[in-house]
Every structure is written in structure tokens, then in C-alpha cells.
Enzyme design. Sequence first.
Site, short mmCIF file in Angstrom:
data_model
loop_
_atom_site.label_atom_id
_atom_site.label_comp_id
_atom_site.label_asym_id
_atom_site.label_seq_id
_atom_site.Cartn_x
_atom_site.Cartn_y
_atom_site.Cartn_z
N ALA A 158 5.42 32.85 10.03
CA ALA A 158 4.21 33.55 9.60
C ALA A 158 3.00 33.12 10.42
O ALA A 158 2.24 33.95 10.92
CB ALA A 158 3.96 33.30 8.12
N VAL A 160 7.91 33.96 2.38
CA VAL A 160 7.62 34.21 3.78
C VAL A 160 7.68 32.87 4.51
O VAL A 160 7.06 31.90 4.09
CB VAL A 160 6.19 34.80 3.92
CG1 VAL A 160 5.87 35.10 5.37
CG2 VAL A 160 6.05 36.04 3.05
N CYS A 161 8.45 32.81 5.58
CA CYS A 161 8.60 31.55 6.32
C CYS A 161 7.28 31.13 6.95
O CYS A 161 6.68 31.90 7.71
CB CYS A 161 9.66 31.68 7.39
SG CYS A 161 9.64 30.29 8.54
N ILE A 162 6.86 29.92 6.68
CA ILE A 162 5.55 29.47 7.16
C ILE A 162 5.47 29.39 8.69
O ILE A 162 4.48 29.85 9.28
CB ILE A 162 5.13 28.13 6.51
CG1 ILE A 162 3.70 27.78 6.91
CG2 ILE A 162 6.07 26.99 6.89
CD1 ILE A 162 3.05 26.75 6.02
#
Lengths: 99, 119, 136
Positions: free
Chosen positions: B82, B77-79
Site C-alpha cells: 500500500a 490491505v498489505c502495508i
Amino acid sequence: MLHIVNKSPQERSTLESCLRVARPGSALLLIEDAVYAATRGNAAAEKVREAAQALKVYALAPDLEARGMKDAAMSEVTLVDYGGFVDLVAGHAVVQSWL
Amino acid sequence: MKFGLMVSTGPYTHQASDTAFQFAKAALARGHEIQRVFFYHDGVNNATKLTEPPQDDRHIVNRWSKLAAEHKIDLVVCIAAALRRGIKDEVLANGFRISGLGQLVDSGIKADRLVVFGD
Amino acid sequence: MMTDEIPGDEPAGPPGGKVKKFMFVNRKAPYGTIYALEGLEVVLISAAFSQDVSMVFLDDGVYELVKGQQTKGIEIKNFSPTYRALDGYDVEKLYVERESLDARGLTEANLIVPVQVLSAMEMGELMQQQDVIIGF
């Protein structure tokens, strides 16, 4: 090259853009709402028929079925399942999803 | 063959996460490897364990977790995406991890094909 | 510049590995959706991986490059100056489709950065030469 389109041709111009840019010999896979473009009598049918002369056109059968449109699929379009989708991606070195 | 996938829409609203899942399942059935699934844009919403669909509907989040566990798939999940959307470590479902955008580029480099699913 | 540095997120690019051709395709207008901004963030990160990066602007994506964006009234950050900073990240290949400009009453003079204008056909040829295409 494989082009993937997922928008209905009557809602967005994505298919049109893809067909403008795609070079002859490429493959086009219609998925999700784009499968409506592969049905007889839809406003984009003529465009798809024309495109099918230069491109290999595929549509995702489960998406047509889900939408009650499988029997309306144009003869110029080859139906594939998810396995066929995978094979198309594996078989083309370049893949673009037209989002 | 190694496939990298990117999912850029949330679950349920758009079909893209479903299509990506069906693609992954079919690829694995054909003996291919899913090198990574990268969740970007609203796609990060596929990762929250707070998701509770009605009983008779598919559970998109759990389905990804299960597939990842069975086939050792890296769900990233892209930080940046996110944090923007309130997705943090404490709400992550099993099998998902938060990491940087570099993981998407890395997937493009390492996978034989990168396939994008989105809106 | 806009994305946090993540420990353990080191670039996996060369030396050793083959340089791949990455093309980022922008087809959406700014502000109405987040795609243009988050797309730009990927491009900036990709620069650290020493790959062959190009950015393409098609359809409403060309609106991302229009000069004179003033976002104060909508209270969303104006990220258009970032396109001018791409050069500093060694992202120098910016391509715009002529048909998309024409269809929007725009010319190169309206754009915030120097670009190479290609016909749809040239754009199609360029796409075929890529290894990885990511669209936003």
C-alpha cells in the site's frame, strides 16, 4: 487438487504450464479469459479435449456468457456458476490459481 | 467452511477483483464464511475511497465495503504494498484496514481454503 | 529484511496449531513486473510463522534465480541476493522445474542458489501434497 486458470491460451502459456504439471485425476477450472480455451474450434481445443480424458474440466458459465461464447462451449467441459466455483474449491483440499 | 481470499490486481483493469467479489458473494450465499480478503500487489488499489467510476458502472470499492459491513468480513490491505502505491489510512474506504503481510499467512493458516485472484 | 515489522502482527503459527504446508509458486520474471519481489517479501514473512514453507520456480519464474543480475542501468533494486539469504530464514525448500530450465537454455549452474530440480510430473505430485498454494 483444483487448478484454476484465468488466461486466454492464445495470449499466454499459463494453460499449457498447468496441463504439463497437473496430475491425472485433478480438476481444472477455466475462468475469466481462460474460458476461450473451452470453446469449439479454438487453437487450444484439442489440448483441452485431450486433457479432459485425465482431468475433470470446468468453465465458469458467467464468463462464457459475458464473452458471447456460451453456445460454443465444448461438450467435454462442464459449466458451473459462481456457486459451482465455490463448491469446487470446497470440494478440493488443495487449490492453485495459476497466475 | 472458512475461505480466505487474496486479491492481487487493482480494480477495473483486470477482472480478478470482480471474480473475487462474485466468489465471496456465492460462498456467503452457500453458508460459508469469508474469513478475510487480503489485498496485495496492485490489489491495494481496491481500497481507496477516492475511486469514482462512471455512474452506470459498478463501484468495486463500495461493493467490497458493503459486503464487509453486511457479513463482518475482514478486508486487509498489505502495508508494504500500500505505501509503495500511495494507499494510506486517510484514503481507506469503509471496512478496509491496513496491516502486515503476516495477515496473509495467518489467513492461510486459519482458513480452510485460501483462494488467490490475480493477473 | 525488506518488510517492516508491524505491531500486532504476531505470527499465529505453532505451538498448538497444526503446521501447514505452504507453497509459493513463482512464475514471473524479475523487474518486468513486481510480482517476484513482492512474492519474496511474503516468503520472508511466512518464515516467522513456523510453517512448512517451500518455494517453486516455474516458467519465467526461473529467471528470478539467474546469476549475474546487474540492475544499475534500470535503477531498480537488485533483489536476487535475497534468494541466497532464504537459508537464514529457514526457507530451504527451493524447487525448480526441469522443463522450465530446458525451455530457457538454463541449467542449475546458471542459478544463484542451490535448488532441487524436479520434473513437471514430480512438481505436480508435490503440489498435491500442499495445504496452501499462493502464486505470484
